[in-house]
Design a protein around this motif. Structure first.
Motif, PDB file in Angstrom:
ATOM      1  N   ASP A 223      26.164  25.604  40.934  1.00 15.80           N
ATOM      2  CA  ASP A 223      25.370  24.619  41.182  1.00 15.80           C
ATOM      3  C   ASP A 223      26.426  23.698  39.981  1.00 15.80           C
TER       4      ASP A 223
ATOM      5  N   GLU B  84      25.135  14.185  31.779  1.00 14.39           N
ATOM      6  CA  GLU B  84      25.818  14.961  32.758  1.00 14.39           C
ATOM      7  C   GLU B  84      25.540  14.623  33.830  1.00 14.39           C
ATOM      8  N   LYS B  85      24.503  14.433  34.203  1.00 11.59           N
ATOM      9  CA  LYS B  85      24.097  14.162  35.435  1.00 11.59           C
ATOM     10  C   LYS B  85      23.475  12.690  36.329  1.00 11.59           C
TER      11      LYS B  85
ATOM     12  N   ALA C  21      33.873  15.499  36.716  1.00 13.14           N
ATOM     13  CA  ALA C  21      33.747  14.315  37.501  1.00 13.14           C
ATOM     14  C   ALA C  21      34.465  12.848  36.863  1.00 13.14           C
ATOM     15  N   THR C  22      35.442  12.516  36.509  1.00 12.79           N
ATOM     16  CA  THR C  22      35.935  11.715  36.527  1.00 12.79           C
ATOM     17  C   THR C  22      36.909  11.515  37.318  1.00 12.79           C
TER      18      THR C  22
ATOM     19  N   PRO D 173      35.922  11.999  26.540  1.00 14.33           N
ATOM     20  CA  PRO D 173      36.366  10.754  27.355  1.00 14.33           C
ATOM     21  C   PRO D 173      35.709  11.283  28.719  1.00 14.33           C
ATOM     22  N   SER D 174      35.555  10.256  29.592  1.00 16.32           N
ATOM     23  CA  SER D 174      34.636   9.906  30.679  1.00 16.32           C
ATOM     24  C   SER D 174      35.181   8.629  31.186  1.00 16.32           C
ATOM     25  N   PHE D 175      35.437   8.695  32.748  1.00 17.51           N
ATOM     26  CA  PHE D 175      35.590   7.185  32.750  1.00 17.51           C
ATOM     27  C   PHE D 175      36.183   6.771  32.529  1.00 17.51           C
TER      28      PHE D 175
ATOM     29  N   ALA E  70      29.635  11.830  45.981  1.00 16.03           N
ATOM     30  CA  ALA E  70      29.555  10.526  46.569  1.00 16.03           C
ATOM     31  C   ALA E  70      31.754  10.388  47.336  1.00 16.03           C
TER      32      ALA E  70
ATOM     33  N   PHE F 184      25.443  10.212  36.359  1.00 15.98           N
ATOM     34  CA  PHE F 184      27.291   9.088  37.110  1.00 15.98           C
ATOM     35  C   PHE F 184      26.436   8.086  36.502  1.00 15.98           C
TER      36      PHE F 184
ATOM     37  N   TYR G 141      19.600  14.558  41.529  1.00 14.89           N
ATOM     38  CA  TYR G 141      20.743  14.327  42.395  1.00 14.89           C
ATOM     39  C   TYR G 141      20.523  12.150  43.350  1.00 14.89           C
TER      40      TYR G 141
ATOM     41  N   TYR H  79      32.655  16.567  32.218  1.00 14.36           N
ATOM     42  CA  TYR H  79      32.955  15.076  31.932  1.00 14.36           C
ATOM     43  C   TYR H  79      34.197  14.565  32.625  1.00 14.36           C
TER      44      TYR H  79
ATOM     45  N   ALA I 242      28.078  20.972  41.755  1.00 15.58           N
ATOM     46  CA  ALA I 242      27.180  20.283  42.767  1.00 15.58           C
ATOM     47  C   ALA I 242      26.425  19.201  41.803  1.00 15.58           C
ATOM     48  N   GLU I 243      26.336  20.106  40.298  1.00 14.91           N
ATOM     49  CA  GLU I 243      25.007  18.741  39.843  1.00 14.91           C
ATOM     50  C   GLU I 243      26.175  17.828  38.379  1.00 14.91           C
ATOM     51  N   LYS I 244      26.837  18.050  38.467  1.00 11.68           N
ATOM     52  CA  LYS I 244      28.137  17.518  37.378  1.00 11.68           C
ATOM     53  C   LYS I 244      29.540  17.644  38.076  1.00 11.68           C
TER      54      LYS I 244
ATOM     55  N   PHE J 121      30.042  15.551  41.162  1.00  7.98           N
ATOM     56  CA  PHE J 121      29.941  14.104  41.790  1.00  7.98           C
ATOM     57  C   PHE J 121      30.823  14.518  43.050  1.00  7.98           C
TER      58      PHE J 121
END
Lengths: 290, 290
Positions: A60, B64-65, A267-268, B10-12, A70, B67, B264, A264, A63-65, A67
């Protein structure tokens, strides 16, 4: 049908299938997630990528965190999110630490009792899921990639090199790149494989790369703020050095300033990794020739 | 400094700040997350959007989820993720149900004891955080939007209409759009506001829209597979009908085929919502004039 679809969750125009099945390799029920992009259909079997998660995770977390969906939807690739260990039967002490036993299967086949009876995550991935999923879902059996995070990054790198005809692309987030030389890996390998460190080499990316004969074009991201990197659990430089010595110029490690070990971070850079895989999975010209 | 930064993630390309502070309005410590995009600096105060989460959540779920950070970074806007209720002191029964008490503050100021002492989430958002955050972080105090999910969608719609000079943009995911007429809202409002349903109207988007005098240009997404929509907890059609009757043509509800109530669903349409807000927050031409 081998797989039971417990739920179908729309995501980025495609469908995340929450699957369970009775695993013949593991000998017990296993759960996993499969993301099918909108392009997937019986008439259009799509390339697919295993995402192997890290310690403490299930199918999970990514799938959840992560990204990945996309970019997977944009590129028409599917993602499989397996679990990180068998869940039954239980063994004494299998949940004493977060880094051994449950949710810490390391994507290897254990040879030491009692784990050797069921902890066969390598065969589970490269034989059972690899074969069974394309029979029931619109996945192209000839276009499979593998990526992963931390323990799953170790899994991605090693399964790619151990089964070079099975995977056409590989990438990793903060992989445990030389488990024989870090605390995490030593604990896990001695527990699953025994205390003879020679037996560990066949499951260590830094050792495998020394004799790997295939083409290696791997994208690896590591955060410079990653506490586990700083602790010396990941050791990506060991892999990089060994790869260069062996003539593999395609090991690209990107050190991402200040990023940590979390989702995080994943996902980035998820879209970059999907695009890396797409180069090898979607464009026929770039398919790796072993 | 009012806020203590417990962690910087850090994130994106930007930074997610995990903040805590002693809330004067609530009277106890509160935690929240603030995402600052890479464009934010002392010399460049950026527009910002409150993301109000739904039942059972904290400020972590959206971060977190959801996006949101991907599109926030692209567009140079910040996101604030507050908690969904006070966390102390505790009241008898405040965790008996997932839909009342803890993590179910409904973004209103309770008038009924004992909750009236501390459940002041409306003032917490529109007074305390609204004022304090731009004093310490590079946020433009004149460019603030509000969005939310489910209970937080109710929060976004009602806070926008109750405080029209404070917010320049509004959107919602699967909002509880007519709480006076659904089980969730009736339970919460009778517990926080008392049993006189007339007192509920000032906190019900479908009632507020009937007399709202400002401009209303709101993006609302609702999944047709949303179990709570099907149960009649959300009632977006009530809002749509009331808005049309009142001459508000800008209430755009998109019914998304098969999507559910989960993150989601939110993640899939997060970028659309950020872009909706950006139209009003970033481009001066489009600023709403009240």
């Amino acid at each position: 049908m081998s797989f039971e679809t417990k739920a179908t969750v729309p995501s980025f125009g495609g469908r995340l299938l929450k699957l369970s099945h009775s695993s013949a390799v593991i000998g017990s029920p296993m759960a996993l997630n499969l993301y099918l992009p909108p392009q997937a259909s019986d008439a259009n079997k799509v390339p697919w990528i295993f995402y192997l998660a890290g310690l403490t995770c299930t199918g999970d977390n990514g799938a959840e965190k992560g990204f990945f969906q996309a970019a997977a939807a944009q590129n028409g690739v599917a993602i499989v999110y397996p679990d990180t260990s068998p869940r039954e039967p239980r063994y004494d002490g299998d949940d004493e630490g977060y880094d051994f036993g449950r949710a810490a299967g390391y994507y290897i086949n254990a040879t030491k009792a009692p784990y050797s009876a069921t902890y066969k995550m390598e065969s589970y991935i490269v034989e059972e899921l690899y074969t069974a999923l394309p029979k029931e879902f619109p996945l192209d059996p000839a276009k499979v990639g593998v990526m992963g995070h931390s323990m799953g990054g170790h899994g991605a790198l090693t399964l790619y090199m151990k089964h070079p005809k099975k995977f056409k692309s590989v990438s990793a987030f903060a992989p445990i790149a030389n488990p024989s030389n870090c605390h995490w890996g030593q604990k896990a390998f001695s527990g699953y494989l025994g205390d003879n460190a020679d037996d560990w080499k066949a499951h260590d990316a830094t050792e495998l790369v020394k004799t790997f004969k295939g083409k290696l074009d791997v994208l690896i991201d590591v955060g410079t703020g990653d506490a586990f990197y700083k602790q010396g659990q990941l050791l990506p430089e060991h892999l990089e050095t060994a790869a260069k010595k062996a003539g593999h110029e395609g090991v690209k490690i990107r050190f991402q300033k200040d990023y940590d070990h979390s989702y995080y971070f994943i996902a980035t850079f998820a879209a970059d990794h999907i695009e890396h895989h797409v180069r090898f999975l979607v464009s026929q010209d770039n398919l790796i020739d072993f």
